[in-house]
Write an enzyme that holds these catalytic residues in place. Structure first.
Site, mmCIF file in Angstrom:
data_model
loop_
_atom_site.group_PDB
_atom_site.id
_atom_site.type_symbol
_atom_site.label_atom_id
_atom_site.label_comp_id
_atom_site.label_asym_id
_atom_site.label_seq_id
_atom_site.Cartn_x
_atom_site.Cartn_y
_atom_site.Cartn_z
ATOM 1 N N ARG A 1 0.858 -1.173 0.000
ATOM 2 C CA ARG A 1 0.000 0.000 0.000
ATOM 3 C C ARG A 1 0.905 1.237 0.000
ATOM 4 O O ARG A 1 2.058 1.184 0.416
ATOM 5 C CB ARG A 1 -0.901 0.025 1.239
ATOM 6 C CG ARG A 1 -1.804 -1.198 1.384
ATOM 7 C CD ARG A 1 -2.583 -1.130 2.692
ATOM 8 N NE ARG A 1 -3.510 -2.246 2.854
ATOM 9 C CZ ARG A 1 -3.237 -3.363 3.509
ATOM 10 N NH1 ARG A 1 -2.047 -3.514 4.081
ATOM 11 N NH2 ARG A 1 -4.128 -4.324 3.621
ATOM 12 N N LYS B 1 -1.559 -2.352 8.076
ATOM 13 C CA LYS B 1 -2.747 -1.821 8.745
ATOM 14 C C LYS B 1 -2.879 -2.395 10.145
ATOM 15 O O LYS B 1 -2.520 -3.541 10.393
ATOM 16 C CB LYS B 1 -4.002 -2.177 7.939
ATOM 17 C CG LYS B 1 -4.292 -1.251 6.781
ATOM 18 C CD LYS B 1 -5.645 -1.587 6.175
ATOM 19 C CE LYS B 1 -6.031 -0.585 5.097
ATOM 20 N NZ LYS B 1 -7.356 -0.898 4.514
ATOM 21 N N HIS C 1 -2.767 2.360 -6.323
ATOM 22 C CA HIS C 1 -3.395 1.111 -5.878
ATOM 23 C C HIS C 1 -3.468 0.085 -7.007
ATOM 24 O O HIS C 1 -3.516 -1.121 -6.764
ATOM 25 C CB HIS C 1 -4.793 1.390 -5.335
ATOM 26 C CG HIS C 1 -5.279 0.342 -4.389
ATOM 27 N ND1 HIS C 1 -4.722 0.152 -3.142
ATOM 28 C CD2 HIS C 1 -6.251 -0.598 -4.510
ATOM 29 C CE1 HIS C 1 -5.333 -0.844 -2.531
ATOM 30 N NE2 HIS C 1 -6.260 -1.315 -3.338
ATOM 31 N N ARG D 1 -0.726 -2.427 -6.816
ATOM 32 C CA ARG D 1 -1.013 -3.505 -5.856
ATOM 33 C C ARG D 1 -1.886 -4.567 -6.511
ATOM 34 O O ARG D 1 -1.631 -5.767 -6.380
ATOM 35 C CB ARG D 1 -1.694 -2.902 -4.628
ATOM 36 C CG ARG D 1 -1.983 -3.863 -3.492
ATOM 37 C CD ARG D 1 -2.341 -3.025 -2.255
ATOM 38 N NE ARG D 1 -3.067 -3.766 -1.239
ATOM 39 C CZ ARG D 1 -2.507 -4.509 -0.288
ATOM 40 N NH1 ARG D 1 -1.190 -4.631 -0.249
ATOM 41 N NH2 ARG D 1 -3.241 -5.115 0.626
ATOM 42 N N HIS E 1 -3.890 -9.097 4.152
ATOM 43 C CA HIS E 1 -5.349 -9.082 4.307
ATOM 44 C C HIS E 1 -5.779 -9.970 5.466
ATOM 45 O O HIS E 1 -5.290 -11.100 5.612
ATOM 46 C CB HIS E 1 -6.033 -9.595 3.035
ATOM 47 C CG HIS E 1 -5.988 -8.617 1.904
ATOM 48 N ND1 HIS E 1 -6.102 -8.997 0.580
ATOM 49 C CD2 HIS E 1 -5.846 -7.267 1.891
ATOM 50 C CE1 HIS E 1 -6.033 -7.926 -0.188
ATOM 51 N NE2 HIS E 1 -5.872 -6.868 0.591
ATOM 52 N N TYR F 1 -8.743 -8.654 -5.698
ATOM 53 C CA TYR F 1 -7.592 -8.356 -6.540
ATOM 54 C C TYR F 1 -7.340 -9.442 -7.582
ATOM 55 O O TYR F 1 -6.396 -9.331 -8.363
ATOM 56 C CB TYR F 1 -6.340 -8.184 -5.671
ATOM 57 C CG TYR F 1 -6.436 -7.013 -4.727
ATOM 58 C CD1 TYR F 1 -5.951 -5.772 -5.098
ATOM 59 C CD2 TYR F 1 -7.031 -7.147 -3.480
ATOM 60 C CE1 TYR F 1 -6.036 -4.690 -4.240
ATOM 61 C CE2 TYR F 1 -7.128 -6.074 -2.608
ATOM 62 C CZ TYR F 1 -6.634 -4.845 -2.995
ATOM 63 O OH TYR F 1 -6.737 -3.782 -2.148
#
Length: 316
Positions: free
Chosen positions: A164, A191, A264, A267, A290, A299
């Site tokens: 990211r 994250k 993005h 990614r 994730h 994705y």
């Protein structure tokens, strides 16, 4: 313990201590959000809800009912917000009320039972580049300048490791020098404060080394890996490049090549390319950081490839 109470130096005055004890749980919840992006998204949702309902004080959240939430949801929909945007805003309020329930400040979460709008398929929302486009993008920066070397290293780091933007911006020099079982790795701060280690691709490693040699800050282990060009000129400056600057870099080079995309997409490109080459989707999930494999499937653009359509299997 008694000695500590009587002789220890007090960091808070009695007024400050009482002030913190009186902090409403609504404010406490927001202050406890660690991720900067989450804080910003939740703050926007809260401001929107407060403007809609006329709430001016934190304690007023305790009077909110499901009817208020439904009315707000309908207003968001009438403002033509996407289904996902509406769901995200409801999720922000739901997080607040779950916290208030834990603190016994309210008896229930008024967001529960509020029907969320349907979400369109994510398929195609974030376009993935073809292999030839990815190669063109990597070759686009001028490799004779510090900026060009930096930009190539940034593009390679995104395309080979599916980071990211904010993860890339948080990279330190020492994060680029990690090694696990004899293999060079990137230490990625993801994250929610989660850390993951991603094997360093040789192509990206070479370009990062070229950039550091030219920029001359490769020995500053605690300094930022990628910096603005002006910061590279200032000895000892360790300020990182910003996520907005990364977006603009990708946007500018891709636009010159005829396919205007955001960061993005790189990614999505990395994830799709890995899956195209038989990478296990569970491993790709871990690689992307994730929590849920359903997010990873977003994705997976393999189903959108025209050449795989049954159209081309028809033969008369």
């Amino acid at each position: 313990m008694t000695d500590l109470i009587t002789t220890g130096k007090r960091a808070l005055t009695s007024i400050e201590f009482q002030g913190l004890a009186d902090v409403p749980p609504e404010v406490e919840w927001f202050a406890n959000l660690g991720n900067k992006e989450t804080r910003r998204a939740y703050e926007n949702a809260l401001k929107d809800f407060m403007n809609f309902t006329g709430i001016q004080h934190p304690e007023e959240f305790r009077m909110v009912t499901r009817a208020h939430m439904i009315a707000w949801r309908d207003d968001l929909v009438n403002r033509s917000l996407s289904g996902m945007s509406v769901r995200h805003r409801l999720a922000a309020l739901s997080s607040l009320f779950e916290y208030l329930c834990e603190k016994n400040t309210v008896t229930h979460n008024p967001v529960k039972g509020v029907k969320r709008p349907a979400v369109e398929s994510y398929e195609g929302k974030t376009p993935a580049l073809g292999d030839h486009q990815a190669r063109q993008l990597l070759e686009a920066p001028d490799s004779t300048t510090i900026k060009g070397k930096r930009d190539r290293a940034i593009l390679a780091t995104l395309l080979y490791h599916a980071l990211r933007r904010d993860e890339l911006c948080r990279l330190k020099i020492k994060d680029f020098k990690q090694e696990r079982r004899g293999v060079p790795h990137l230490k990625v701060s993801g994250k929610g404060g989660k850390t993951r280690y991603v094997p360093l691709h040789p192509a990206a490693s070479g370009l990062i080394h070229e950039y550091l040699d030219a920029a001359e800050h490769g020995l500053e282990d605690t300094g930022s890996l990628f910096r603005s060009v002006s910061n590279n000129r200032i000895q000892g400056s360790q300020k990182a490049i910003t996520p907005d600057a990364v977006y603009k870099i990708v946007r500018a080079y891709s636009e010159k090549l005829g396919f205007k995309i955001g960061a993005h997409s790189l990614r999505a490109t990395a994830a799709t390319n890995a899956l195209d080459h038989q990478a296990d989707i569970a491993k790709v999930q871990e690689w992307l950081g994730h929590a849920n494999i359903a997010t990873t499937r977003i994705y997976d653009h393999r189903k959108t490839r025209p050449e795989d359509s049954p159209t081309f299997k028809v033969s008369y």
